[in-house]
Design an enzyme around this catalytic site. Structure first.
Site, PDB file in Angstrom:
ATOM      1  N   SER A  78      40.968  35.843  36.238  1.00  0.00           N
ATOM      2  CA  SER A  78      42.104  35.762  36.988  1.00  0.00           C
ATOM      3  C   SER A  78      43.410  35.717  36.116  1.00  0.00           C
ATOM      4  CB  SER A  78      42.383  34.624  38.004  1.00  0.00           C
ATOM      5  OG  SER A  78      43.275  34.348  38.527  1.00  0.00           O
ATOM      6  N   TYR A 111      39.828  26.190  40.233  1.00  0.00           N
ATOM      7  CA  TYR A 111      39.964  27.447  40.114  1.00  0.00           C
ATOM      8  C   TYR A 111      40.482  28.042  38.830  1.00  0.00           C
ATOM      9  CZ  TYR A 111      41.099  32.256  41.661  1.00  0.00           C
ATOM     10  OH  TYR A 111      41.276  33.693  41.777  1.00  0.00           O
TER      11      TYR A 111
END
Length: 250
Positions: free
Chosen positions: A142, A155
């Site tokens: 990400s 995350y």
């Protein structure tokens, strides 16, 4: 998707077997469709029976095999992958985010388990198949592997870990002919980011920071995945390719 299909030979992955985790919707599903469109036999997995049922009845997914797989269950995962007759490409796309709630111990550990630990589990389970086929692994990291967001500590940590794990596995698996690479998406319009792209103010602010002045779509990641698993990337391993429209450098 038509432009992507026109870029690659329609039989580029003919006879190849591809497994995509987290593929009942969003980025994983777009990637599964992309490999299907260039000839691969694709298995797409997910843990939500509702999403899997919807995907199976969607005509756009014709030819993709959808299976239930909880990537948090090591025994089920090993049995599932072990039962496959072979494998050429593994795409680790399973991922969740729980904004704010990730500061609790249970939620933090759940996000780490799905986003990071599953990558290791699936990669190890698939290793014998991929060694036999001299195949490829693609992990989804990400932009938060490189940037911070104060609401999603698990995350961000998990996706940073995916980049590190990609490098380690590239060297561990390289002698067996297995290449391991990662893709770092930016802001793409998926269910996970819907609250942002549905709100005019953050949607405009995010697009403005991008070099291309727009949000990404899930389909914007497909070409990179097809390239990474292809012979064109035969000497590319241990890399992480940002597909964020220039957001991180903005």
């Amino acid at each position: 998707m038509d432009e992507i299909k026109a870029t690659f030979r329609p039989d580029l992955y003919a006879g190849k077997r591809v497994l995509v985790s987290g593929a009942s919707s969003g980025i994983g599903l777009a990637v599964a469709r992309g490999f299907r469109d260039v000839g691969a036999a694709v298995i797409a997995t997910g843990s939500s029976e509702a999403k899997l049922a919807a995907a199976r009845t969607d005509g756009r997914n014709e030819g993709i095999r959808f299976e239930t797989l909880d990537v948090r269950d090591p025994a089920a995962l090993i049995a599932f992958v072990g039962a496959l007759p072979g494998l050429d490409v593994l795409v680790n796309a399973a991922g969740i985010a729980r904004p704010t709630a990730e500061f609790t111990d249970a939620t933090y550990l759940e996000v780490i388990d799905v986003n990071l630990n599953s990558v290791m589990r699936l990669s190890m389970a698939a290793r014998p198949h991929l060694a036999a086929s001299r195949g490829s692994i693609i992990n989804f990291a990400s932009m938060l592997s490189y940037l911070a967001d104060a609401t999603v500590p698990a995350y961000g940590a998990s996706k940073t870990g995916v980049v590190g794990l990609t490098r380690q596995l590239a060297h561990a698996f390289g002698p067996e002919g297995i290449r391991v690479n990662a893709i770092s998406p930016g802001y793409h319009r998926t269910d996970m980011t819907k609250a942002l792209w549905n709100d005019p103010e953050p949607a405009a602010r995010i697009a403005a920071r991008s070099a291309l002045k727009r949000w990404g779509e899930a389909e914007d990641l497909v070409g990179t995945a097809l390239f990474l698993a292809s012979p064109a990337a035969a000497f590319l391993t241990g890399a992480d390719l940002p597909v964020d429209g220039g957001y991180v450098t903005g």
